[in-house]
Design an enzyme around this catalytic site. Structure first.
Site, short mmCIF file in Angstrom:
data_model
loop_
_atom_site.label_atom_id
_atom_site.label_comp_id
_atom_site.label_asym_id
_atom_site.label_seq_id
_atom_site.Cartn_x
_atom_site.Cartn_y
_atom_site.Cartn_z
N HIS A 74 -5.09 0.23 -9.41
CA HIS A 74 -4.91 -0.95 -8.56
C HIS A 74 -5.39 -2.20 -9.29
CE1 HIS A 74 -3.93 -2.86 -4.82
NE2 HIS A 74 -5.14 -3.40 -4.71
N MET A 130 -6.54 0.92 6.50
CA MET A 130 -5.42 0.21 7.14
C MET A 130 -5.94 -0.54 8.35
SD MET A 130 -1.92 1.79 8.69
CE MET A 130 -1.06 0.98 10.05
N CYS A 159 0.82 -1.22 0.00
CA CYS A 159 0.00 0.00 0.00
C CYS A 159 0.85 1.27 0.00
CB CYS A 159 -0.92 0.01 1.22
SG CYS A 159 -2.28 -1.17 1.12
N HIS A 160 1.99 1.25 0.68
CA HIS A 160 2.77 2.48 0.86
C HIS A 160 3.95 2.60 -0.12
CE1 HIS A 160 0.61 3.53 4.52
NE2 HIS A 160 0.72 2.27 4.88
#
Length: 560
Positions: free
Chosen positions: A337, A101, A50-51
């Protein structure tokens, strides 16, 4: 009250309010060499997806040190004074945020949470590049094509086999969908992200988050791995060539690191070509880490749809001439995504989740058909298609950041759907969920049910359940099925997350992964789609952290 709400809003507001040029005078916490290695491994396993490897953010926030190191006392931000640093980061990691998250207090130990709070205040280590030579050096042809079976040597109904990721074990379970028995468990890369099928349904292709790609041949009496290759140090997607005359001739694989895609021989995995995706975003800024998020093969052209996360560019890659490779770059939105085909298989729908949009690509015309505004952080998996009684054909996505499922009207060349044209490329309805944190939605042409999970929600009751909508009356609240309780397993301290509904070939069963901790017993819970009653629970000790499931027939034919 959701735990993440205690700190998520303040953190998000502070991060968005700080000037990117700010740099704190404080030094980052010192880490030993051993702590750096452990932090790097945990970050890769739990955070990088994700990061980003370089921590520049995508679905998740930017985690570079100018955000994460402690702010000087008295720094004024919108909403008051904010301090980041170790203590606050520990709370964020422990309790999660409203942006999707999860809370890690039941996944990581207190010591590991403290380590990660300190680790992400340090400058990100840059992994090495990975060249075509590196790929070739990693390639292992375990069984040449000429030595493989010429016909199916077992009596298993291959079309109804399920390929199930055993995430933390670095394995794949192949389960006979007719008998509900484990057929074979094979070693793969770590945390296989997807399994894809050959055009014939014979071969299963897997790609692990560690970049290891495998071919599993199901024609043997027991499934056998016949070739492996490493694409890089972090990967997410593969697919074969599927257009007539090119069936399984090539395999394409996309990596998060290095940011590139690779083309291999479809039956042997011999590396052939690497193409970098580094370049400029749709905003015109250069980005050093544009990761390949998802890839699908067109059935109407010799073409792959390659979605590049950070740049917002969708590439249509023509594989008819590998030496003189051509591609069309379609501007959409950041950060791309995952996605799937609409009902007609003409339009590919992909989430630009940090932009709260879904892009529709017209693969027939080779251009963007629409950018559709949605609720926060769409996360469709492949999405789900059905004919809405009021709005015609719709494609659906759930959301990590909002408690709804969005139904998007899609275009069709079929004259019987012409009356719905005014609704095309709009969110026509939102189905209410009990909370945010959805990862996958699913339905089937033979079903009247629409299934949605919520594994990224921090509340146990929500994360351990799936929600089933009646497509005959979408105004009704969904039926909540508590998969953890239905499994019959004893209660666990850690949340067992119910994830990724997947239909069998016949469309009368739905399989759910009950994803527990690495030391907890997990399960596959199988429901009768008509009655919503439990039909079978697979609780073999070998079923360790099951996540994604891919039915052979449905994956081959894009049934969702």
């Amino acid at each position: 009250m959701q735990k993440k709400g205690l700190i998520g809003s303040a953190f998000a507001m502070g991060v968005l309010s700080l000037a990117m040029s700010s740099a704190w005078a404080q030094e980052a916490p010192k880490l030993t060499a051993e702590e750096m290695e452990k932090g790097k491994q945990i970050y890769f396993e739990r955070c990088a997806g994700c990061h980003g490897v370089l921590r520049k953010g995508a679905t998740g926030k930017n985690l570079e040190p100018h955000w994460t190191k402690t702010a000087p006392d008295g720094t004024k931000l919108e909403g008051g004074t904010l301090k980041l640093g170790t203590e606050r980061l520990e709370k964020i990691i422990s309790y999660g945020t409203e942006g999707g998250m999860v809370n890690y207090d039941d996944i990581l130990t207190k010591e590991e949470i403290n380590l990660m709070a300190r680790y992400i205040q340090n400058t990100p280590p840059i992994p090495p590049e990975f060249s075509l030579k590196d790929m070739k050096d990693s390639w292992k042809l375990l069984v040449p094509v000429k030595d493989r079976p010429t016909k199916q040597m077992n009596k298993v109904n291959l079309k109804n086999v399920f390929a199930i990721t055993l995430r933390d074990a670095g394995k794949l379970a192949l389960v006979d969908g007719d008998t509900h028995k484990i057929w074979k468990i094979l070693d793969t890369g770590y945390a296989v992200h997807i399994s894809r099928l050959s055009a014939s349904g014979r071969y299963v292709y897997t790609v692990g988050r560690d970049g290891l790609t495998t071919i599993i041949d199901m024609f043997y009496e027991e499934p056998t791995t016949v070739a492996t290759v490493r694409l890089g140090s972090d990967a997410r997607s593969v697919d074969t060539s599927k257009f007539k005359g090119y069936e399984d001739k090539y395999l394409i694989g996309g990596t998060y690191w290095p940011p590139q895609y690779s083309i291999m021989d479809g039956e042997t995995l011999e590396p052939m070509k690497i193409v970098s995706t580094r370049g400029n975003t749709v905003d015109g800024d250069y980005h050093p880490e544009p990761r390949v998020a998802s890839i699908v093969a067109s059935m109407t052209k010799p073409e792959w749809v390659v979605n590049v996360k950070e740049t917002g560019q969708i590439l249509l890659v023509d594989y008819s001439d590998i030496k003189n490779l051509k591609s069309i770059a379609i501007e959409s939105a950041k950060f791309l995504h995952d996605g799937g085909w609409d009902m007609s298989k003409r339009y590919f729908m992909v989430a630009a989740n940090a932009s709260n949009k879904v892009a529709a690509v017209d693969t027939k015309e080779g251009k963007l058909a629409a950018l559709v505004d949605t609720a926060k952080i769409p996360h469709p998996g492949r999405g789900a298609n059905f004919v809405h009684p009021k709005f015609g054909p719709v494609w659906s996505t759930g959301h990590l950041g909002d408690a709804v499922v969005s139904l998007i009207s899609t275009a069709s060349d079929d004259p019987k759907f012409a009356k719905y044209k005014e609704h095309n490329w709009k969110v026509v309805e939102q189905l209410k969920m009990p909370g945010a944190g959805n990862l996958f939605v699913k339905t089937h042409p033979k079903s009247k049910h629409f299934w949605a999970d919520a594994p990224m929600n921090p509340e146990r009751e929500v994360a351990e359940s799936v929600y089933v909508f009646d497509m005959n009356d979408l105004s009704k609240a969904p039926v909540a099925l508590n998969v953890a309780k239905d499994s019959g397993l004893p209660e666990s301290k850690a949340i067992r997350r119910a994830v990724q509904p997947e239909y069998n070939e016949a469309g009368d069963e739905v399989w759910i992964s009950l994803w527990g901790g690495k030391t907890d017993q997990s399960a596959i819970v199988i429901y009768d789609d008509k009655t919503l009653k439990v039909k079978k629970v697979i609780t073999d000790p070998a079923i360790v952290t099951p996540t994604g499931k891919f039915n052979v027939y449905n994956t081959m034919h894009d049934v969702y």
